[in-house]
Design a protein around this motif. Structure first.
Motif, PDB file in Angstrom:
ATOM      1  N   ASP A 562       0.817  -1.224   0.000  1.00 37.83           N
ATOM      2  CA  ASP A 562       0.000   0.000   0.000  1.00 37.83           C
ATOM      3  C   ASP A 562       0.845   1.266   0.000  1.00 37.83           C
ATOM      4  O   ASP A 562       0.501   2.250  -0.659  1.00 37.83           O
ATOM      5  N   ARG A 563       1.952   1.255   0.725  1.00 35.48           N
ATOM      6  CA  ARG A 563       2.696   2.489   0.982  1.00 35.48           C
ATOM      7  C   ARG A 563       3.989   2.623   0.182  1.00 35.48           C
ATOM      8  O   ARG A 563       4.533   3.717   0.082  1.00 35.48           O
ATOM      9  N   GLY A 564       4.513   1.542  -0.355  1.00 34.49           N
ATOM     10  CA  GLY A 564       5.795   1.629  -1.042  1.00 34.49           C
ATOM     11  C   GLY A 564       6.905   1.968  -0.065  1.00 34.49           C
ATOM     12  O   GLY A 564       6.957   1.433   1.048  1.00 34.49           O
ATOM     13  N   TRP A 565       7.806   2.895  -0.453  1.00 29.56           N
ATOM     14  CA  TRP A 565       8.933   3.225   0.427  1.00 29.56           C
ATOM     15  C   TRP A 565       8.482   3.851   1.738  1.00 29.56           C
ATOM     16  O   TRP A 565       9.219   3.826   2.729  1.00 29.56           O
ATOM     17  N   LYS A 566       7.274   4.407   1.774  1.00 29.66           N
ATOM     18  CA  LYS A 566       6.781   5.036   3.003  1.00 29.66           C
ATOM     19  C   LYS A 566       6.513   4.023   4.113  1.00 29.66           C
ATOM     20  O   LYS A 566       6.244   4.409   5.251  1.00 29.66           O
ATOM     21  N   PRO A 609      14.567  -1.674 -10.982  1.00 28.81           N
ATOM     22  CA  PRO A 609      14.693  -1.750 -12.450  1.00 28.81           C
ATOM     23  C   PRO A 609      13.609  -2.654 -13.049  1.00 28.81           C
ATOM     24  O   PRO A 609      13.156  -3.608 -12.414  1.00 28.81           O
ATOM     25  N   LYS A 610      13.191  -2.328 -14.264  1.00 28.31           N
ATOM     26  CA  LYS A 610      12.155  -3.122 -14.932  1.00 28.31           C
ATOM     27  C   LYS A 610      12.784  -3.944 -16.049  1.00 28.31           C
ATOM     28  O   LYS A 610      13.664  -3.495 -16.775  1.00 28.31           O
ATOM     29  N   THR A 620      -0.338 -15.260 -15.608  1.00 33.01           N
ATOM     30  CA  THR A 620      -0.436 -14.262 -14.539  1.00 33.01           C
ATOM     31  C   THR A 620       0.957 -13.719 -14.288  1.00 33.01           C
ATOM     32  O   THR A 620       1.955 -14.441 -14.405  1.00 33.01           O
ATOM     33  N   LYS A 621       1.028 -12.434 -13.972  1.00 30.97           N
ATOM     34  CA  LYS A 621       2.335 -11.792 -13.801  1.00 30.97           C
ATOM     35  C   LYS A 621       2.305 -10.911 -12.574  1.00 30.97           C
ATOM     36  O   LYS A 621       1.462 -10.034 -12.445  1.00 30.97           O
ATOM     37  N   TRP A 622       3.255 -11.154 -11.678  1.00 26.89           N
ATOM     38  CA  TRP A 622       3.408 -10.346 -10.484  1.00 26.89           C
ATOM     39  C   TRP A 622       4.661  -9.504 -10.617  1.00 26.89           C
ATOM     40  O   TRP A 622       5.310  -9.495 -11.661  1.00 26.89           O
ATOM     41  N   GLY A 623       5.028  -8.834  -9.545  1.00 25.82           N
ATOM     42  CA  GLY A 623       6.173  -7.944  -9.635  1.00 25.82           C
ATOM     43  C   GLY A 623       7.471  -8.653  -9.964  1.00 25.82           C
ATOM     44  O   GLY A 623       8.249  -8.201 -10.818  1.00 25.82           O
ATOM     45  N   SER A 660       6.802  -1.797 -13.914  1.00 26.09           N
ATOM     46  CA  SER A 660       7.587  -0.577 -13.740  1.00 26.09           C
ATOM     47  C   SER A 660       7.145   0.163 -12.477  1.00 26.09           C
ATOM     48  O   SER A 660       5.987   0.079 -12.063  1.00 26.09           O
ATOM     49  N   GLY A 661       8.089   0.872 -11.892  1.00 26.49           N
ATOM     50  CA  GLY A 661       7.779   1.724 -10.749  1.00 26.49           C
ATOM     51  C   GLY A 661       7.550   0.994  -9.448  1.00 26.49           C
ATOM     52  O   GLY A 661       7.040   1.581  -8.490  1.00 26.49           O
ATOM     53  N   GLU A 662       7.935  -0.279  -9.366  1.00 22.75           N
ATOM     54  CA  GLU A 662       7.714  -1.048  -8.141  1.00 22.75           C
ATOM     55  C   GLU A 662       8.742  -0.640  -7.076  1.00 22.75           C
ATOM     56  O   GLU A 662       9.935  -0.914  -7.221  1.00 22.75           O
ATOM     57  N   GLU A 663       8.288  -0.004  -6.004  1.00 18.98           N
ATOM     58  CA  GLU A 663       9.180   0.369  -4.899  1.00 18.98           C
ATOM     59  C   GLU A 663       9.248  -0.729  -3.836  1.00 18.98           C
ATOM     60  O   GLU A 663      10.265  -0.876  -3.164  1.00 18.98           O
ATOM     61  N   TYR A 664       8.157  -1.444  -3.709  1.00 11.32           N
ATOM     62  CA  TYR A 664       8.087  -2.545  -2.750  1.00 11.32           C
ATOM     63  C   TYR A 664       7.568  -3.768  -3.490  1.00 11.32           C
ATOM     64  O   TYR A 664       6.512  -3.710  -4.148  1.00 11.32           O
ATOM     65  N   THR A 665       8.295  -4.861  -3.390  1.00  9.44           N
ATOM     66  CA  THR A 665       7.833  -6.079  -4.057  1.00  9.44           C
ATOM     67  C   THR A 665       8.579  -7.281  -3.508  1.00  9.44           C
ATOM     68  O   THR A 665       9.575  -7.148  -2.777  1.00  9.44           O
ATOM     69  N   HIS A 666       8.113  -8.466  -3.896  1.00 14.59           N
ATOM     70  CA  HIS A 666       8.764  -9.719  -3.515  1.00 14.59           C
ATOM     71  C   HIS A 666       8.258 -10.799  -4.448  1.00 14.59           C
ATOM     72  O   HIS A 666       7.409 -10.555  -5.309  1.00 14.59           O
ATOM     73  N   GLY A 667       8.772 -11.982  -4.295  1.00 16.72           N
ATOM     74  CA  GLY A 667       8.404 -13.097  -5.167  1.00 16.72           C
ATOM     75  C   GLY A 667       9.593 -13.719  -5.857  1.00 16.72           C
ATOM     76  O   GLY A 667       9.492 -14.815  -6.402  1.00 16.72           O
TER      77      GLY A 667
END
Length: 782
Positions: A562-566, A609-610, A620-623, A660-667
């Motif tokens: 929800d918040r990304g880097w925040k 980076p993307k 299906t595609k996640w981060g 693109s633009g993913e600040e927070y992700t996993h997988g």
């Protein structure tokens, strides 16, 4: 100590007044009254107070029977018992206060004013409250005289007499014992009148301006002026508030104490900073530093602006150059963190810089070396501290430009380090495929598992530190997550369920979920586990049979998406929620709480980076991961799904993302996503608490670390570790016992660790942590 010294001034005054009526019944008759002449009206201001303590006190003045005040004739009538409104206490001797009247006025009967003549003859039938030399009691005489007075040390200059008069209503409330041994001069009385705290009054005036003046009576205001003149060589009325602000910021002479007082609680004086910004500042040059001009917010602003530019410039630097520059900036700006501007949040970049310096030190050494176990050991020892430093640096900044500057610095040193270690881990993972393990409930008759979604390794370390400070015992166990590192796959993998009873032989990987939430809960129940709702209070052990509890708390993963880097700004509050839950469970009788998690995550301000992965080839595609359509081909790495090895999924290489633009992700596969920490928490043992021992100083000379401690340090030993709770992370040649003077020294044996973050710890004979403090090896504190 005499009895008089144990009472207040007003009590001594009342005793002296009443004592004037004492007589020898063998040779005297009782006096008709006590006359209290006061030609200069010195005592008039406290008469209303005295009336409350002396019901027999009456005052010569304008007729006002409810205030026991009236003419001479009226006073005589009261004495005769002819006034119904005023009844004197039985057996008391009336005291007649005569403002504006001297003893001489009464004695000269022929020239005595008509208004006093009814009282003149009372000087013969009554007594006059006077000194032994027959003079009227003045304030100065009563305080100073040791014959019937209080025998205090009082200055006799005109200024002191004036201040004494103004402060009389405050003086009478003072205990005599507290006044003895003091020099009672104008400063004392003026300070007493203004409330007894001239420094506070000065700061309040600088903060409130005209509002302060309007809230004070004229005597109080004049007393404040006199105190400032005497103690600060400053006239608030004539010099003005801007001059006062300049003096405060310069912090010279007696103003230094005022500045230190302001720094102790700056939020109590919210307008002083704006006042200082209105003052004429000195010229700032290359030699200006915190010691010379640190009291000026304008100088701090200039330093922050310069630091912001320097951090922005790191975006064009190579990683090793950026690290070197950050450490140089830290040396230049770290002194500003001790200034009041940091406490007020006006030095966010200087504050963030200490964490950026730790990040630079933590990423100096590459993790990409050796086997899988070596990689894990490097991350466990020091690597996680880089992740923690990123979160702490991001948590400080509030303004957009500052956030961009800090993010630029983070990306310059952190992103290449992440990329390198992730690619190396992915290479190893294709050969060694570590499997997750379920929590080990052995060693306890009761089992409580507390699941925290997305409790990354560094966050678990921060939580462990907080729990240790609470006096709890922590055992740590690192584990690898299942692949892909998403909740649907990883949570069932670490849950105490039996696969054959819950999960199909070949589940479909579309959402990487081998079973639904309903099926997950049912599987837990079938295996004898009670599920605690997030909103429910901790149940007592005796209320659950068998005593197996599954609880969930602190959804870090949801907050991150929800918040990304925040997320960094909210991490402490999220972990505090988990700590509160642990405390409640222990209080309910659960002897050991095992805190488990499913996976970690990557966080990068500005986005990771993307890498392209066409939508046409994925179901299906996640981060960081995707399910590829049957028969489709891609350039992405492929790994088998943990729950069905026959099903492959695509993985983004390094720390890149399919979005693109993913600040927070996993997988994906990275140390941050896949290596997690399980905490086993039990109640504290018998070691000394951290409140009984405090590390007061850390000094480095080369690789020798010397510390000083206060409190109950006897029997404690000094160690330096990369992980405070892990004895195996010690980096010193040997631990050393604390000396009787509260000091000890140890030597770090690996020279390559200089500049790296570490923790100085004090441990008891059982190896329990008693106190700790972060440091940089070779010098500096975190």
């Amino acid at each position: 100590m005499s009895p008089a010294s144990q009472q207040t001034v007003i009590a001594a005054l009342c005793k002296s007044l009443r004592g004037a009526a004492v007589f020898n019944p063998e040779v005297q008759v009782a006096p008709a009254c006590i006359l209290w002449p006061d030609r200069d009206r010195q005592w008039e201001s406290i008469v209303p107070i005295l009336k409350g303590k002396l019901p027999e006190l009456m005052v010569l003045g304008d007729y006002c029977p409810e205030n026991r005040t009236g003419s001479a004739i009226w006073l005589r009538c009261v004495m005769a018992g002819k006034v119904e409104e005023v009844i004197l206490p039985a057996g008391s001797t009336p005291i007649l206060y005569l403002p504006g009247v001297s003893r001489q006025d009464l004695r000269a009967i022929e020239s005595c004013p008509d208004r006093l003549k009814p009282l003149a003859e009372l000087q013969y039938r009554g007594v006059i409250w006077s000194q032994v030399n027959a003079k009227d009691w003045t304030i100065l005489a009563f305080l100073k005289s040791d014959q019937g007075g209080l025998g205090l040390d009082v200055a006799q200059d005109t200024e002191t007499k004036h201040a004494m008069q103004l402060a009389l209503s405050h003086v009478v409330d003072e205990q005599v014992s507290l006044l003895q041994g003091k020099r009672l001069d104008q400063d004392f009385f003026n300070t007493l009148l203004t409330g007894g705290d001239p420094t506070r009054d000065l700061l309040q005036w600088l903060d409130q301006g005209d509002a302060f003046r309007q809230s004070r009576s004229e005597p109080e205001w004049q007393a404040f002026i006199q105190v400032c003149k005497s103690q600060l060589a400053f006239d608030p009325e004539n010099d003005g508030i801007l001059v006062g602000g300049t003096q405060l910021a310069n912090r010279e002479g007696p103003w230094k104490a005022a500045w230190e007082r302001f720094c102790e609680a700056p939020t109590r004086y919210p307008n002083i900073v704006n006042l200082l910004r209105k003052c004429q500042t000195p010229v700032f040059d290359l030699f200006s530093d915190a010691d010379t001009v640190g009291g000026w917010p304008q100088w701090n602003d200039e330093q922050e602006a310069t630091l912001q530019k320097d951090l922005y410039a790191l975006g064009q630097a190579a990683p090793h150059e950026a690290r070197t520059k950050i450490l140089e900036l830290e040396k230049r700006h770290r002194s500003r963190r001790s200034l009041v501007w940091a406490e007020l949040g006006q030095a966010p970049l200087a504050t963030a810089l200490q964490h950026l310096a730790l990040l630079a030190g933590s990423t100096q050494l590459s993790l990409a070396a050796g086997e899988l176990s070596d990689l894990a050991a490097g991350y466990r020892t020091r690597g996680w501290q880089a992740d923690d430093a990123v979160l702490k640096a991001l948590a400080v900044s509030a303004h957009e430009k500052d956030i961009e500057a800090v993010s630029t610095a983070i990306r310059a040193v952190y992103l290449p380090w992440l990329e390198e270690s992730a690619r190396y881990l992915q290479k190893l993972w294709q050969v060694e495929r570590p499997l997750p393990s379920q929590p080990d409930p052995s060693g306890s008759s009761t089992v409580c598992l507390l699941f925290v979604d997305g409790l990354r390794f560094d966050c678990a370390q921060r939580l462990a530190t907080s729990l240790e400070k609470q006096g709890l015992q922590i055992e740590k166990r690192e584990k690898w997550a299942a692949l892909p590192s998403v909740t649907g796959t990883c949570k069932p993998a670490i849950a105490p369920i039996v696969r054959k009873d819950a999960i199909a032989e070949e589940p479909e990987p579309y959402n990487f979920e081998p079973l639904t939430a309903y099926q997950f809960k049912k599987a837990l129940g079938n295996n004898g586990w009670t599920i605690l709702d997030r909103k429910s209070s901790a149940p007592a052990v005796s209320s659950i049979d068998p005593p197996r509890l599954w609880a969930e708390c602190g959804d870090l993963d949801h907050e991150g998406h929800d918040r990304g880097w925040k997320l960094a700004r909210h991490m402490d509050s999220l972990l505090a929620e988990v700590q509160e839950r642990v405390t409640a469970l222990l209080a309910a009788g659960w002897e050991k709480i095992r805190i488990i998690t499913d996976h970690g995550w990557l966080l990068m301000p500005g986005g990771l980076p993307k890498v392209d992965l066409p939508k046409s080839v994925t179901e299906t595609k996640w981060g960081r991961c995707a399910v590829v359509k049957p028969g489709a081909t891609t350039n992405a790495m492929e790994f088998p799904w943990y729950w069905n090895p026959n099903q492959m999924f695509a993985l983004a290489e390094g720390v890149s993302c399919f979005r693109s633009g993913e600040e927070y992700t996993h997988g994906g596969v990275s140390l941050q996503e896949c290596l997690v920490l399980e905490l086993a928490v039990t109640g504290g043992g018998g070691s000394k608490s951290s409140s009984q021992v405090e590390l007061t100083d850390i000094a480095w000379k080369g690789l020798r670390c010397t510390v000083a401690a206060d409190g109950e340090f006897e029997g404690l030993s000094l160690d330096v570790r990369t992980q405070p709770g892990n004895p195996g992370s010690s980096i010193v040649m040997s631990t050393k016992s604390m000396k009787s003077n509260g000091t000890a020294s140890v030597v770090v044996e690996n020279e390559e660790l200089e500049g790296s973050p570490a923790t100085v710890v004090l441990i008891d004979n059982n190896g329990g942590l008693v106190a700790q403090m972060a440091t940089l090896i070779g010098g500096g504190t975190a």
